[in-house]
Design a protein around this motif. Structure first.
Motif, PDB file in Angstrom:
ATOM      1  N   ILE A 210      41.064  65.573  90.425  1.00 23.56           N
ATOM      2  CA  ILE A 210      41.752  66.143  91.618  1.00 23.56           C
ATOM      3  C   ILE A 210      42.898  65.277  92.002  1.00 23.56           C
ATOM      4  O   ILE A 210      44.111  65.539  92.517  1.00 23.56           O
ATOM      5  N   MET A 211      42.608  63.915  91.961  1.00 22.47           N
ATOM      6  CA  MET A 211      43.738  62.683  92.307  1.00 22.47           C
ATOM      7  C   MET A 211      44.936  62.921  91.342  1.00 22.47           C
ATOM      8  O   MET A 211      46.148  63.002  91.490  1.00 22.47           O
ATOM      9  N   CYS A 212      44.442  63.034  90.080  1.00 30.73           N
ATOM     10  CA  CYS A 212      45.511  63.378  88.838  1.00 30.73           C
ATOM     11  C   CYS A 212      46.250  64.674  89.165  1.00 30.73           C
ATOM     12  O   CYS A 212      47.592  64.587  89.216  1.00 30.73           O
ATOM     13  N   ASP A 213      45.776  65.513  89.398  1.00 30.31           N
ATOM     14  CA  ASP A 213      46.397  67.072  89.585  1.00 30.31           C
ATOM     15  C   ASP A 213      47.273  67.023  90.912  1.00 30.31           C
ATOM     16  O   ASP A 213      48.381  67.419  90.930  1.00 30.31           O
ATOM     17  N   ASN A 214      46.864  65.851  91.940  1.00 30.30           N
ATOM     18  CA  ASN A 214      47.753  65.785  93.191  1.00 30.30           C
ATOM     19  C   ASN A 214      48.606  64.986  92.990  1.00 30.30           C
ATOM     20  O   ASN A 214      49.643  64.458  93.834  1.00 30.30           O
ATOM     21  N   GLY A 215      48.933  64.208  91.986  1.00 30.80           N
ATOM     22  CA  GLY A 215      49.765  63.104  91.587  1.00 30.80           C
ATOM     23  C   GLY A 215      49.638  62.000  92.193  1.00 30.80           C
ATOM     24  O   GLY A 215      50.700  60.985  92.426  1.00 30.80           O
ATOM     25  N   TRP A 216      48.552  61.433  92.779  1.00 32.13           N
ATOM     26  CA  TRP A 216      48.286  60.433  93.527  1.00 32.13           C
ATOM     27  C   TRP A 216      48.273  59.023  92.420  1.00 32.13           C
ATOM     28  O   TRP A 216      48.746  58.078  93.095  1.00 32.13           O
ATOM     29  N   ASN A 291      54.746  60.582  81.451  1.00 32.83           N
ATOM     30  CA  ASN A 291      55.944  61.130  82.217  1.00 32.83           C
ATOM     31  C   ASN A 291      56.084  62.360  82.905  1.00 32.83           C
ATOM     32  O   ASN A 291      57.051  62.491  83.696  1.00 32.83           O
ATOM     33  N   ASN A 292      55.036  63.036  83.045  1.00 33.50           N
ATOM     34  CA  ASN A 292      54.831  64.232  83.766  1.00 33.50           C
ATOM     35  C   ASN A 292      53.514  64.263  84.297  1.00 33.50           C
ATOM     36  O   ASN A 292      52.464  64.153  83.645  1.00 33.50           O
ATOM     37  N   VAL A 293      53.660  64.417  85.748  1.00 32.17           N
ATOM     38  CA  VAL A 293      52.256  64.390  86.538  1.00 32.17           C
ATOM     39  C   VAL A 293      51.581  65.543  86.110  1.00 32.17           C
ATOM     40  O   VAL A 293      50.358  65.390  86.075  1.00 32.17           O
ATOM     41  N   ALA A 294      52.035  66.778  85.855  1.00 29.86           N
ATOM     42  CA  ALA A 294      51.122  67.839  85.392  1.00 29.86           C
ATOM     43  C   ALA A 294      50.362  67.542  84.390  1.00 29.86           C
ATOM     44  O   ALA A 294      49.362  68.394  84.169  1.00 29.86           O
ATOM     45  N   ASP A 295      50.808  66.675  83.369  1.00 27.78           N
ATOM     46  CA  ASP A 295      50.120  66.376  82.072  1.00 27.78           C
ATOM     47  C   ASP A 295      49.077  65.448  82.351  1.00 27.78           C
ATOM     48  O   ASP A 295      48.285  65.153  81.297  1.00 27.78           O
ATOM     49  N   VAL A 296      48.898  64.827  83.224  1.00 25.51           N
ATOM     50  CA  VAL A 296      48.037  63.406  83.592  1.00 25.51           C
ATOM     51  C   VAL A 296      46.654  64.030  83.455  1.00 25.51           C
ATOM     52  O   VAL A 296      45.740  63.287  82.663  1.00 25.51           O
ATOM     53  N   LYS A 297      46.174  64.999  84.081  1.00 28.09           N
ATOM     54  CA  LYS A 297      45.004  65.480  83.901  1.00 28.09           C
ATOM     55  C   LYS A 297      44.100  65.965  82.544  1.00 28.09           C
ATOM     56  O   LYS A 297      43.278  65.751  82.083  1.00 28.09           O
ATOM     57  N   TRP A 298      45.360  66.267  81.845  1.00 31.75           N
ATOM     58  CA  TRP A 298      44.777  66.690  80.358  1.00 31.75           C
ATOM     59  C   TRP A 298      44.799  65.411  79.404  1.00 31.75           C
ATOM     60  O   TRP A 298      44.004  65.282  78.800  1.00 31.75           O
ATOM     61  N   GLY A 299      45.815  64.626  79.763  1.00 30.46           N
ATOM     62  CA  GLY A 299      46.018  63.286  79.092  1.00 30.46           C
ATOM     63  C   GLY A 299      44.340  62.275  79.297  1.00 30.46           C
ATOM     64  O   GLY A 299      44.023  61.835  78.458  1.00 30.46           O
ATOM     65  N   LEU A 300      44.107  62.510  80.518  1.00 30.49           N
ATOM     66  CA  LEU A 300      42.930  61.828  80.926  1.00 30.49           C
ATOM     67  C   LEU A 300      41.577  62.623  80.370  1.00 30.49           C
ATOM     68  O   LEU A 300      40.824  61.715  79.870  1.00 30.49           O
ATOM     69  N   THR A 301      41.658  63.955  80.069  1.00 31.20           N
ATOM     70  CA  THR A 301      40.750  64.520  79.434  1.00 31.20           C
ATOM     71  C   THR A 301      40.188  64.246  78.006  1.00 31.20           C
ATOM     72  O   THR A 301      39.250  63.688  77.226  1.00 31.20           O
ATOM     73  N   TYR A 302      41.762  64.062  77.220  1.00 29.76           N
ATOM     74  CA  TYR A 302      41.935  63.622  75.806  1.00 29.76           C
ATOM     75  C   TYR A 302      41.530  61.964  75.827  1.00 29.76           C
ATOM     76  O   TYR A 302      40.687  61.561  74.791  1.00 29.76           O
ATOM     77  N   PHE A 303      41.652  61.299  76.840  1.00 23.23           N
ATOM     78  CA  PHE A 303      41.462  59.973  76.648  1.00 23.23           C
ATOM     79  C   PHE A 303      39.784  59.791  76.733  1.00 23.23           C
ATOM     80  O   PHE A 303      39.183  59.143  76.104  1.00 23.23           O
ATOM     81  N   HIS A 304      39.428  60.547  78.045  1.00 20.12           N
ATOM     82  CA  HIS A 304      37.774  60.419  78.075  1.00 20.12           C
ATOM     83  C   HIS A 304      36.942  60.859  76.706  1.00 20.12           C
ATOM     84  O   HIS A 304      36.019  60.139  76.243  1.00 20.12           O
ATOM     85  N   ILE A 305      37.453  61.777  76.140  1.00 20.15           N
ATOM     86  CA  ILE A 305      36.761  62.307  74.990  1.00 20.15           C
ATOM     87  C   ILE A 305      36.919  61.427  73.729  1.00 20.15           C
ATOM     88  O   ILE A 305      35.737  60.884  73.191  1.00 20.15           O
ATOM     89  N   SER A 306      38.066  61.184  73.671  1.00 19.55           N
ATOM     90  CA  SER A 306      38.556  60.120  72.237  1.00 19.55           C
ATOM     91  C   SER A 306      37.672  58.835  72.540  1.00 19.55           C
ATOM     92  O   SER A 306      37.157  58.126  71.505  1.00 19.55           O
ATOM     93  N   PHE A 307      37.811  58.130  73.612  1.00 19.53           N
ATOM     94  CA  PHE A 307      37.259  56.869  73.970  1.00 19.53           C
ATOM     95  C   PHE A 307      35.809  56.975  73.597  1.00 19.53           C
ATOM     96  O   PHE A 307      35.147  56.202  72.828  1.00 19.53           O
ATOM     97  N   ASN A 308      34.996  57.985  74.359  1.00 19.97           N
ATOM     98  CA  ASN A 308      33.648  57.909  73.803  1.00 19.97           C
ATOM     99  C   ASN A 308      33.266  58.213  72.504  1.00 19.97           C
ATOM    100  O   ASN A 308      32.112  57.796  71.980  1.00 19.97           O
TER     101      ASN A 308
END
Length: 566
Positions: A210-216, A291-308
């Motif tokens: 949610i914080m990512c989605d709101n650009g915080w 570079n794009n706030v709208a893509d942060v939540k997707w980047g976070l999901t990819y990071f979460h999966i790939s890291f684990n």
């Protein structure tokens, strides 16, 4: 921007809404698949890959890595899994928990939000709550929990403050970014604290999205918060394990060690990894989270999966070393009385009733073994002519009897806590049976103690049993020992394999011999040279053996009744 007490309460309520939905959904699916999951996990071999896959599959199904971890601890305690196997399952659970984040992102943040269809889902699930078939009720609970989860997520998104109109807080976040790598370290601690506070890594992940989605927050800080959540999700189990047994402590420490080591190596290459995720997403047309706030939540999901996934692939080779480290961190206590303490269950580790009952069953086996030891001491005492040895054995039996009283209380208290949760009908029957069994075992311990005191009178009053009396008593005690052996065999079996046939034969043999000895006893009373004091002690021992047999057959019958209910 006005954000007062009422708005804060709405935010907390929305978070509670989300967590409650997650809890109902997780518990109901565990009831549906609990026995199947138990069977699958109990079949795990020392193969690390199968352990990881099982941990992933279990967590993906029940949607709770915490529940999987507690289940693993239960199986380690119950002897179904070795510590090394448990570590691989915990690693798989870390991957499985990413499925929750994917579901939340796809069903809660996309244009097709499942929250729009939450009420129709509840409409389908609600009638199932009144179904006669238990499994249909659980599916109804699952559908309602699933709907509540996404309704809570929707409310949570609307309840958060509009920070875009509050530049002061945004300025604080920006000031953190100016701290360089220290900002990443702070974000890790924020993620850890957030997970500890909300007691759910899934809820913490939802808040981060949610914080990512709101650009915080920018992508790198969000990723660091996720790393902290990986540590935070282990804290609850470790706090609970502080009062648990050695097996629980080791499994919990292994989970913490695995996650902390993963965060450490990721921090060493953090900037490179973040840039790599950004580069791969940009190259594949999925946008740029840097570079794009709208893509942060997707980047976070990819990071979460790939890291684990990568962390598990790396750490799977170090499982033997992790095992050695946690064994050194949590050594076995060599206290003389350690055998009397609860070995398999820990009340603060309890999460699901279905799994907790497996631990309680194992405690019954330990309880039965203590009864067998007491019976062996009693046999020695009855045969002994040494007053010194008799006193020593009597003290030992009384000490064991006191601990059986404590064990009964501890096991029953544990079962009461289990019963406070959401129970299936079979779990309720099992709890009633175990409570009955602990009562029977405790009464056996009392009878053995009383018999030993009766037998010890021969030292105090200077009398001896005749050869015929000793032969009769030894024969009867042998039959009781066989009955105890049958009882232990049944306690060790699966419910489906328990029958009372062997137990009934052992009980019939005790009753037949008791009847024979009683008849002979009353005949001897008529003899003028019969010693009354010896006769009373002899008669009390016969009656004691008969009563022990009655309670022992009750144990097997209680187990057989569970099988019949199933």
């Amino acid at each position: 921007m006005e954000y007062g007490l009422f708005e804060v309460l709405k935010l907390i309520g929305a978070l509670g809404f989300f967590i409650y939905g997650m809890k109902v959904m997780s518990e109901s699916i565990q009831k549906v698949a609990g026995d199947k999951l138990r069977s699958v996990m109990s079949l795990i071999t020392s193969n690390r890959v199968s352990g990881v896959f099982t941990g992933f599959l279990t967590t993906a199904i029940i949607q709770s890595s915490s529940a999987t971890t507690v289940m693993v601890v239960s199986f380690v305690n119950a002897g179904l899994l070795k510590l090394r196997q448990a570590i691989s399952v915990i690693m798989g659970a870390n991957i499985g928990t990413t499925i929750t984040a994917v579901l939340i992102l796809f069903l809660g943040f996309s244009k097709f939000s499942i929250s729009h269809y939450a009420l129709p889902i509840i409409a389908f699930g609600f009638p199932l709550l009144f179904a006669k078939k238990a499994e249909l009720k659980y599916w109804g609970e699952f559908m309602i929990g699933f709907a509540l989860l996404f309704m809570g997520l929707s409310e949570l998104k609307h309840a958060v403050p509009d920070l875009k109109s509050n530049p002061e807080i945004l300025a604080w976040i920006s000031s953190l970014n100016e701290m360089g790598f220290m900002a990443i370290i702070i974000a890790v601690f924020i993620g850890t604290a957030l997970t500890v506070v909300v007691q759910s890594s899934s809820a913490a992940m939802a808040i981060t999205l949610i914080m990512c989605d709101n650009g915080w927050i920018p992508f790198d800080m969000a990723a660091a918060i996720v790393l902290g959540e990986n540590i935070g999700t282990t804290i609850t189990a470790n706090l609970a394990a502080l009062v648990g047994n050695v097996h629980a402590k080791r499994a919990a420490r292994a989970h913490l060690l695995f996650n902390v080591l993963g965060v450490v190596w990721m921090l060493l290459i953090f900037n490179f990894y973040i840039n790599a995720v950004d580069g791969i997403m940009s190259a594949t047309g999925h946008g740029s989270p840097l570079n794009n706030v709208a893509d942060v939540k997707w980047g976070l999901t990819y990071f979460h999966i790939s890291f684990n996934v990568i962390n598990t692939l790396l750490m799977i080779w170090f499982i033997p070393y992790i095992e050695k480290i946690v064994i050194k961190l949590v050594p076995t206590k060599d206290d003389e009385d350690d055998e009397f303490h609860l070995e398999y269950i820990g009340t603060n580790l309890m999460r699901t009733a279905e799994i907790s009952l497996l631990e309680a069953r194992k405690e019954l086996v330990i309880y039965g073994k203590i009864i067998k030891k007491m019976h062996g001491f009693s046999r020695e005492l009855i045969k002994s002519d040494s007053s010194k040895k008799i006193d020593k054995l009597l003290k030992k039996i009384e000490k064991y009897e006191q601990r059986t009283d404590d064990l009964e209380i501890e096991i029953n208290d544990y079962l009461v806590k289990v019963a406070e949760g959401r129970l299936s009908s079979s779990a309720s029957e099992e709890i009633r049976a175990i409570l009955s069994i602990t009562g029977d075992l405790e009464r056996v311990a009392d009878i053995i103690t009383r018999m030993s005191k009766d037998a010890s009178k021969k030292s105090k009053y200077k009398f001896e049993f005749s050869k015929d009396q000793m032969d009769n008593l030894e024969g009867l005690i042998d039959l009781v020992e066989k009955a105890i052996k049958v009882m232990l065999e049944n306690l060790n079996k699966d419910y489906s394999d328990v029958t009372s046939v062997s137990a009934e034969k052992a009980e019939d043999a005790i009753n037949a011999m008791t009847k024979k000895l009683n008849k002979a006893y009353y005949k001897h009373i008529e003899e003028k040279n019969y010693d009354v004091r010896t006769g009373v002690a002899y008669r009390d021992l016969i009656v004691g053996c008969e009563k022990i047999g009655d309670h022992i057959i009750n144990v097997s019958e209680s187990l057989a009744e569970i099988n019949a209910e199933d």
